[in-house]
Write a protein that holds these residues in place. Sequence first.
Motif, PDB file in Angstrom:
ATOM      1  N   PRO A 223       0.835  -1.200   0.000  1.00  0.00           N
ATOM      2  CA  PRO A 223       0.000   0.000   0.000  1.00  0.00           C
ATOM      3  C   PRO A 223       0.874   1.255   0.000  1.00  0.00           C
ATOM      4  CG  PRO A 223       0.035  -0.996   2.180  1.00  0.00           C
ATOM      5  CD  PRO A 223       0.778  -1.930   1.279  1.00  0.00           C
ATOM      6  N   GLY A 224       0.483   2.233  -0.792  1.00  0.00           N
ATOM      7  CA  GLY A 224       1.247   3.475  -0.864  1.00  0.00           C
ATOM      8  C   GLY A 224       0.338   4.686  -0.783  1.00  0.00           C
ATOM      9  N   SER A 225       0.919   5.847  -1.031  1.00  0.00           N
ATOM     10  CA  SER A 225       0.169   7.105  -0.928  1.00  0.00           C
ATOM     11  C   SER A 225      -0.735   7.345  -2.135  1.00  0.00           C
ATOM     12  CB  SER A 225       1.155   8.274  -0.809  1.00  0.00           C
ATOM     13  OG  SER A 225       1.894   8.416  -2.026  1.00  0.00           O
ATOM     14  N   GLY A 226      -0.441   6.650  -3.234  1.00  0.00           N
ATOM     15  CA  GLY A 226      -1.186   6.881  -4.460  1.00  0.00           C
ATOM     16  C   GLY A 226      -0.603   7.982  -5.320  1.00  0.00           C
ATOM     17  N   LYS A 227       0.438   8.650  -4.835  1.00  0.00           N
ATOM     18  CA  LYS A 227       1.028   9.753  -5.602  1.00  0.00           C
ATOM     19  C   LYS A 227       1.879   9.259  -6.769  1.00  0.00           C
ATOM     20  CE  LYS A 227       0.958  12.906  -1.669  1.00  0.00           C
ATOM     21  NZ  LYS A 227       1.766  13.725  -0.720  1.00  0.00           N
ATOM     22  N   VAL A 228       2.411   8.046  -6.633  1.00  0.00           N
ATOM     23  CA  VAL A 228       3.097   7.400  -7.758  1.00  0.00           C
ATOM     24  C   VAL A 228       2.490   6.002  -7.896  1.00  0.00           C
ATOM     25  CG1 VAL A 228       5.263   8.681  -7.571  1.00  0.00           C
ATOM     26  CG2 VAL A 228       4.979   6.577  -6.274  1.00  0.00           C
ATOM     27  N   GLU A 229       2.536   5.488  -9.125  1.00  0.00           N
ATOM     28  CA  GLU A 229       1.829   4.235  -9.397  1.00  0.00           C
ATOM     29  C   GLU A 229       2.444   3.046  -8.682  1.00  0.00           C
ATOM     30  OE1 GLU A 229       0.408   1.530 -13.246  1.00  0.00           O
ATOM     31  OE2 GLU A 229       1.629   3.329 -13.528  1.00  0.00           O
ATOM     32  N   SER A 230       3.784   2.983  -8.653  1.00  0.00           N
ATOM     33  CA  SER A 230       4.420   1.792  -8.077  1.00  0.00           C
ATOM     34  C   SER A 230       5.869   2.103  -7.755  1.00  0.00           C
ATOM     35  CB  SER A 230       4.352   0.617  -9.064  1.00  0.00           C
ATOM     36  OG  SER A 230       5.055   0.919 -10.258  1.00  0.00           O
ATOM     37  N   LEU A 231       6.524   1.124  -7.120  1.00  0.00           N
ATOM     38  CA  LEU A 231       7.943   1.212  -6.801  1.00  0.00           C
ATOM     39  C   LEU A 231       8.770   0.507  -7.860  1.00  0.00           C
ATOM     40  CD1 LEU A 231       7.837   0.309  -2.995  1.00  0.00           C
ATOM     41  CD2 LEU A 231       8.302   2.570  -3.957  1.00  0.00           C
ATOM     42  N   ASN A 232      10.041   0.872  -7.946  1.00  0.00           N
ATOM     43  CA  ASN A 232      10.995   0.066  -8.703  1.00  0.00           C
ATOM     44  C   ASN A 232      10.952  -1.356  -8.162  1.00  0.00           C
ATOM     45  OD1 ASN A 232      13.963  -1.079  -8.269  1.00  0.00           O
ATOM     46  ND2 ASN A 232      13.905  -0.090 -10.263  1.00  0.00           N
ATOM     47  N   VAL A 233      11.082  -2.357  -9.043  1.00  0.00           N
ATOM     48  CA  VAL A 233      10.909  -3.741  -8.622  1.00  0.00           C
ATOM     49  C   VAL A 233      11.920  -4.146  -7.553  1.00  0.00           C
ATOM     50  CG1 VAL A 233      12.338  -4.691 -10.499  1.00  0.00           C
ATOM     51  CG2 VAL A 233      10.579  -6.111  -9.424  1.00  0.00           C
ATOM     52  N   ALA A 234      13.133  -3.624  -7.617  1.00  0.00           N
ATOM     53  CA  ALA A 234      14.142  -3.976  -6.617  1.00  0.00           C
ATOM     54  C   ALA A 234      13.795  -3.380  -5.255  1.00  0.00           C
ATOM     55  CB  ALA A 234      15.523  -3.521  -7.062  1.00  0.00           C
ATOM     56  N   VAL A 235      13.247  -2.176  -5.251  1.00  0.00           N
ATOM     57  CA  VAL A 235      12.829  -1.552  -3.989  1.00  0.00           C
ATOM     58  C   VAL A 235      11.635  -2.300  -3.409  1.00  0.00           C
ATOM     59  CG1 VAL A 235      11.935   0.549  -2.936  1.00  0.00           C
ATOM     60  CG2 VAL A 235      13.717   0.700  -4.686  1.00  0.00           C
ATOM     61  N   ALA A 236      10.665  -2.608  -4.259  1.00  0.00           N
ATOM     62  CA  ALA A 236       9.501  -3.358  -3.797  1.00  0.00           C
ATOM     63  C   ALA A 236       9.916  -4.720  -3.248  1.00  0.00           C
ATOM     64  CB  ALA A 236       8.508  -3.529  -4.941  1.00  0.00           C
ATOM     65  N   ALA A 237      10.850  -5.361  -3.930  1.00  0.00           N
ATOM     66  CA  ALA A 237      11.326  -6.670  -3.470  1.00  0.00           C
ATOM     67  C   ALA A 237      11.941  -6.568  -2.080  1.00  0.00           C
ATOM     68  CB  ALA A 237      12.338  -7.234  -4.457  1.00  0.00           C
ATOM     69  N   ALA A 238      12.748  -5.537  -1.850  1.00  0.00           N
ATOM     70  CA  ALA A 238      13.390  -5.381  -0.540  1.00  0.00           C
ATOM     71  C   ALA A 238      12.349  -5.205   0.565  1.00  0.00           C
ATOM     72  CB  ALA A 238      14.342  -4.185  -0.564  1.00  0.00           C
ATOM     73  N   VAL A 239      11.330  -4.383   0.324  1.00  0.00           N
ATOM     74  CA  VAL A 239      10.306  -4.159   1.336  1.00  0.00           C
ATOM     75  C   VAL A 239       9.526  -5.452   1.598  1.00  0.00           C
ATOM     76  CG1 VAL A 239       8.225  -2.852   1.905  1.00  0.00           C
ATOM     77  CG2 VAL A 239      10.106  -1.724   0.712  1.00  0.00           C
ATOM     78  N   LEU A 240       9.187  -6.160   0.522  1.00  0.00           N
ATOM     79  CA  LEU A 240       8.429  -7.404   0.678  1.00  0.00           C
ATOM     80  C   LEU A 240       9.252  -8.485   1.352  1.00  0.00           C
ATOM     81  CD1 LEU A 240       6.572  -7.451  -2.748  1.00  0.00           C
ATOM     82  CD2 LEU A 240       5.504  -7.256  -0.498  1.00  0.00           C
ATOM     83  N   LEU A 241      10.518  -8.599   0.987  1.00  0.00           N
ATOM     84  CA  LEU A 241      11.376  -9.602   1.619  1.00  0.00           C
ATOM     85  C   LEU A 241      11.485  -9.359   3.123  1.00  0.00           C
ATOM     86  CD1 LEU A 241      14.195  -9.853  -1.067  1.00  0.00           C
ATOM     87  CD2 LEU A 241      12.658 -11.706  -0.393  1.00  0.00           C
ATOM     88  N   HIS A 242      11.591  -8.103   3.494  1.00  0.00           N
ATOM     89  CA  HIS A 242      11.646  -7.764   4.918  1.00  0.00           C
ATOM     90  C   HIS A 242      10.348  -8.149   5.619  1.00  0.00           C
ATOM     91  CE1 HIS A 242      11.085  -4.929   8.345  1.00  0.00           C
ATOM     92  NE2 HIS A 242      12.269  -5.401   8.646  1.00  0.00           N
ATOM     93  N   ALA A 243       9.229  -7.757   5.018  1.00  0.00           N
ATOM     94  CA  ALA A 243       7.932  -8.018   5.647  1.00  0.00           C
ATOM     95  C   ALA A 243       7.604  -9.499   5.720  1.00  0.00           C
ATOM     96  CB  ALA A 243       6.835  -7.289   4.860  1.00  0.00           C
ATOM     97  N   MET A 244       7.994 -10.240   4.699  1.00  0.00           N
ATOM     98  CA  MET A 244       7.627 -11.660   4.613  1.00  0.00           C
ATOM     99  C   MET A 244       8.587 -12.580   5.345  1.00  0.00           C
ATOM    100  SD  MET A 244       6.387 -11.502   0.631  1.00  0.00           S
ATOM    101  CE  MET A 244       6.029 -13.250   0.426  1.00  0.00           C
ATOM    102  N   SER A 245       9.785 -12.090   5.651  1.00  0.00           N
ATOM    103  CA  SER A 245      10.748 -12.922   6.368  1.00  0.00           C
ATOM    104  C   SER A 245      10.715 -12.685   7.869  1.00  0.00           C
ATOM    105  CB  SER A 245      12.165 -12.658   5.852  1.00  0.00           C
ATOM    106  OG  SER A 245      12.560 -11.314   6.061  1.00  0.00           O
ATOM    107  N   ALA A 246       9.951 -11.690   8.307  1.00  0.00           N
ATOM    108  CA  ALA A 246       9.880 -11.360   9.734  1.00  0.00           C
ATOM    109  C   ALA A 246       9.110 -12.440  10.488  1.00  0.00           C
ATOM    110  CB  ALA A 246       9.211 -10.010   9.915  1.00  0.00           C
TER     111      ALA A 246
END
Length: 246
Positions: A223-246
Motif C-alpha cells: 500500500p502506498g500514498s497513491g502519488k506514484v503508481e508503483s515502486l521500482n521492482v528492486a525496492v519493492a522486493a526489498a520491502v516485501l522480503l523484509h515483511a515476509m521474512s519477519a
Amino acid sequence: MRGWRDSDLDRLCGPAAATAAFAVRPDAVLRMFYTESRRREVGPLCALMARSRRPYREVTAEELVRIAGTEHHGGVVAIAVPRTIPEIGVGPFPAALLTAPVLPLLDGIGNPHNLGAIARSAAFFGCTGMLLSGDPRQAGLSDAAYRIAEGGLEHLEVWRLPDPAVGLRALAPKFTTVAAVAAGGMPPEALPRGKPFVLALGNEEIGLPGLTAAACTHRVTLPGSGKVESLNVAVAAAVLLHAMSA
C-alpha cells in the motif's frame, strides 16, 4: 585458463563482491587486480592468492577500468570461473531451496542492476536461494549483477525454473506461493503464515506474466500514498522480503 575464454569469465568488481567470492568459492578465483588505494584492504586476499600460486597485481585506475570493463570497479576486480545455473523442474528440490524463509522468483526482470539489487536484499534478509525463469527477457548472472549485489549473489544458490507456472504448482505443497502485483493484492501482513514463501516478481513495466501470477495462491501489493503508481521492482522486493521474512 584451461579452456575458459576471457570473455566467459566473471569480473567481480568491488571489495564486497571479491571478498564474498573468496569466502564462498575461493578455488574459482583465477586472478585479482587492485589499485593502490585498496592495497591494505585486499592484503588478506593477496595472501590467499599467493598460497594458491595464482596471479594478483596492483594496477593503475586506468588499467583497472580496462580490466573491469567499467569505471565502477570499486578499486578491486577478481576474475573468476563463471557459475553455472542448474535447471530444476518439478522436484526433487535442493535443500537450500526448501530452507529459505522467502524464495524470490524473478520472471522477466531483464535489468541486471535490478537482479543484483534483489540478490543483495535477499541475502541481507536471510534468503538462501533465488529462482530465475526461462523467460528470454530474464537477466542472468552478469558482471553488473555481481557488482550491484555487493557479494549477495555469492550467498545465494541460483536455479533456473524454465516454466514458472508448472514449477510454482510443484512448489505449492511446501511453500505459500505469492505473486507481487502493483494493485489488487493483499498487504504483506495479511499473508498466511506457517510455510515459507515463494515470492514471484515480474518486469516492472508490464508485471508478472499472466500464467505465473495465476499459478500463485496469493497476490500481494504494497500500500502506498497513491502519488506514484508503483515502486521500482528492486525496492519493492526489498520491502516485501523484509515483511515476509519477519
